[in-house]
Structures are given as structure tokens and as C-alpha cells.
Scaffold this motif. Structure first.
Motif, PDB file in Angstrom:
ATOM      1  N   ARG A   1     -28.627  36.853  -6.594  1.00 38.97           N
ATOM      2  CA  ARG A   1     -27.332  36.972  -7.276  1.00 38.97           C
ATOM      3  C   ARG A   1     -27.499  37.500  -8.695  1.00 38.97           C
ATOM      4  NH1 ARG A   1     -22.453  33.788  -5.741  1.00 38.97           N
ATOM      5  NH2 ARG A   1     -22.200  34.419  -3.565  1.00 38.97           N
ATOM      6  N   ASP A   2     -28.575  37.113  -9.365  1.00 32.43           N
ATOM      7  CA  ASP A   2     -28.819  37.613 -10.727  1.00 32.43           C
ATOM      8  C   ASP A   2     -29.123  39.106 -10.708  1.00 32.43           C
ATOM      9  OD1 ASP A   2     -28.468  35.016 -11.513  1.00 32.43           O
ATOM     10  OD2 ASP A   2     -30.529  34.707 -12.182  1.00 32.43           O
TER      11      ASP A   2
ATOM     12  N   GLY B   1     -25.548  40.617  -8.175  1.00 29.13           N
ATOM     13  CA  GLY B   1     -24.172  40.178  -8.379  1.00 29.13           C
ATOM     14  C   GLY B   1     -23.666  39.391  -7.175  1.00 29.13           C
ATOM     15  N   ASP B   2     -22.371  39.045  -7.200  1.00 31.70           N
ATOM     16  CA  ASP B   2     -21.777  38.244  -6.126  1.00 31.70           C
ATOM     17  C   ASP B   2     -21.630  39.022  -4.827  1.00 31.70           C
ATOM     18  OD1 ASP B   2     -21.589  36.218  -7.987  1.00 31.70           O
ATOM     19  OD2 ASP B   2     -19.441  36.447  -8.307  1.00 31.70           O
ATOM     20  N   THR B   3     -21.412  40.343  -4.956  1.00 31.93           N
ATOM     21  CA  THR B   3     -21.263  41.191  -3.780  1.00 31.93           C
ATOM     22  C   THR B   3     -22.056  42.472  -3.994  1.00 31.93           C
ATOM     23  OG1 THR B   3     -19.272  42.242  -4.658  1.00 31.93           O
ATOM     24  CG2 THR B   3     -18.947  40.332  -3.219  1.00 31.93           C
ATOM     25  N   ASP B   4     -22.379  43.133  -2.890  1.00 37.53           N
ATOM     26  CA  ASP B   4     -23.076  44.407  -2.996  1.00 37.53           C
ATOM     27  C   ASP B   4     -22.067  45.540  -3.167  1.00 37.53           C
ATOM     28  OD1 ASP B   4     -22.054  45.017  -0.459  1.00 37.53           O
ATOM     29  OD2 ASP B   4     -23.973  44.783   0.555  1.00 37.53           O
TER      30      ASP B   4
ATOM     31  N   ALA C   1     -20.940  39.833   0.623  1.00 38.27           N
ATOM     32  CA  ALA C   1     -21.419  38.733  -0.217  1.00 38.27           C
ATOM     33  C   ALA C   1     -22.947  38.750  -0.311  1.00 38.27           C
ATOM     34  CB  ALA C   1     -20.959  37.395   0.351  1.00 38.27           C
ATOM     35  N   VAL C   2     -23.437  38.429  -1.492  1.00 36.61           N
ATOM     36  CA  VAL C   2     -24.869  38.245  -1.716  1.00 36.61           C
ATOM     37  C   VAL C   2     -25.112  36.744  -1.676  1.00 36.61           C
ATOM     38  CG1 VAL C   2     -26.770  38.532  -3.355  1.00 36.61           C
ATOM     39  CG2 VAL C   2     -25.047  40.346  -3.098  1.00 36.61           C
ATOM     40  N   GLU C   3     -26.052  36.330  -0.853  1.00 42.39           N
ATOM     41  CA  GLU C   3     -26.302  34.900  -0.686  1.00 42.39           C
ATOM     42  C   GLU C   3     -26.649  34.250  -2.014  1.00 42.39           C
ATOM     43  OE1 GLU C   3     -30.687  34.451   1.050  1.00 42.39           O
ATOM     44  OE2 GLU C   3     -29.443  35.779   2.266  1.00 42.39           O
ATOM     45  N   ASN C   4     -26.337  32.972  -2.117  1.00 43.38           N
ATOM     46  CA  ASN C   4     -26.466  32.254  -3.388  1.00 43.38           C
ATOM     47  C   ASN C   4     -27.306  30.992  -3.205  1.00 43.38           C
ATOM     48  OD1 ASN C   4     -26.061  31.630  -6.074  1.00 43.38           O
ATOM     49  ND2 ASN C   4     -24.089  30.653  -5.728  1.00 43.38           N
TER      50      ASN C   4
END
Length: 150
Positions: A103-104, A107-110, A115-118
Motif C-alpha cells: 500500500r505504501d 496506494g489503495d488501488t492500482d 484494490a491493493v491488499e493491506n
């Protein structure tokens, strides 16, 4: 002597043979045998596949270069090799130059809105949970492997 399969997209670099030789030398200096995909004398896809799987079968562990390759994710062939080794019960050490959580980095999405896993992991959870992920290069991953053997 323990054998280490040296996985990664380094095989596509212009200096791929030299990279492999350097990694094998670092292994030899530490009493290990490095197994590099170019140790095979294969040149067609099915033979390369079988030969690389055979090298992993011979290995006691895998050290894999898991930096992004041709996009935001590691090389797909290397990912397969990590999963294959994990399924065979072999320890896997992966190295990345940036171990910040996904996420760093993304970001939150590509870019496509997915969604980018957290989970606070530097790679997809399937790689991060299958391998000990080390920040740095091959030498750092090799040191982590050796420390775990002590």
C-alpha cells in the motif's frame, strides 16, 4: 554441501551469465553450491521448465529475486518457482530492494482501480507468507539463510 537454487529475472539481463557466476561464487565462498537456471543446457520451453524444476528438486533451499519486473509485481516465472519450492517443503528466501508495504508503494488501488491488499507486507501475501522476505540484495538473502541454519 547444501544446494541453493538461484531464482529470479536476472536470467533476462544482458549480463545474465556473469550475474549467475557472481551469485554462485558468493555461495561457494560460504560452503554452498549455487544452482542457476543456466546450469541447464536447454533451449526450448518444455525442456527449460523441466530442467529448472529438477534443479529446485535437487536444492535444499531457494533464494529468489522478487523485485518488480515488467510492472509492479515480481517475475511470474520466479513466482512459480517460489510456489513450487514451498510446495516441496523447501525454505525460500526472497529479496527486494524496497520492503515497504504494498500500500505504501502502490496506494489503495492500482492504475486500473483494483484494490491493493493491506496486510502490511512488501509483496502479495502468497509470496510474503511462502518466503522469508529480506530487504536488500542476494548477499543479504544469503546471509539470512545462513543465519537460520546456525
Amino acid at each position: 554441501m547444501k544446494k541453493i537454487y538461484l531464482a529470479g529475472f536476472d536470467v533476462f539481463a544482458p549480463d545474465a551469465r556473469q550475474r549467475g557466476a557472481n551469485m554462485k561464487l558468493l555461495c561457494a565462498e560460504r560452503g554452498l553450491i549455487g544452482l542457476y537456471p543456466f546450469d541447464n543446457e536447454a533451449d526450448d520451453a518444455p525442456t527449460i521448465f523441466a530442467a529448472n524444476c529438477a534443479l529446485i528438486d535437487q536444492a535444499d533451499a531457494v533464494i529468489a529475486h522478487l523485485d518488480p519486473f515488467r510492472g509492479a509485481e515480481p517475475d511470474s516465472g520466479t513466482c512459480f518457482e517460489v510456489g513450487y519450492a514451498f510446495a516441496k517443503g523447501k525454505p525460500v528466501y526472497g529479496y527486494v530492494s524496497d520492503a515497504r508495504p504494498l500500500r505504501d508503494k502502490l496506494g489503495d488501488t492500482d492504475d486500473a482501480g483494483f484494490a491493493v491488499e493491506n496486510f502490511g507486507l512488501p509483496l502479495n501475501l502468497m509470496l510474503s507468507c511462502a518466503a522469508t522476505v529480506v530487504e536488500g540484495g542476494f548477499a543479504q538473502a544469503l546471509a539470512a539463510f545462513l543465519a537460520a541454519q546456525a
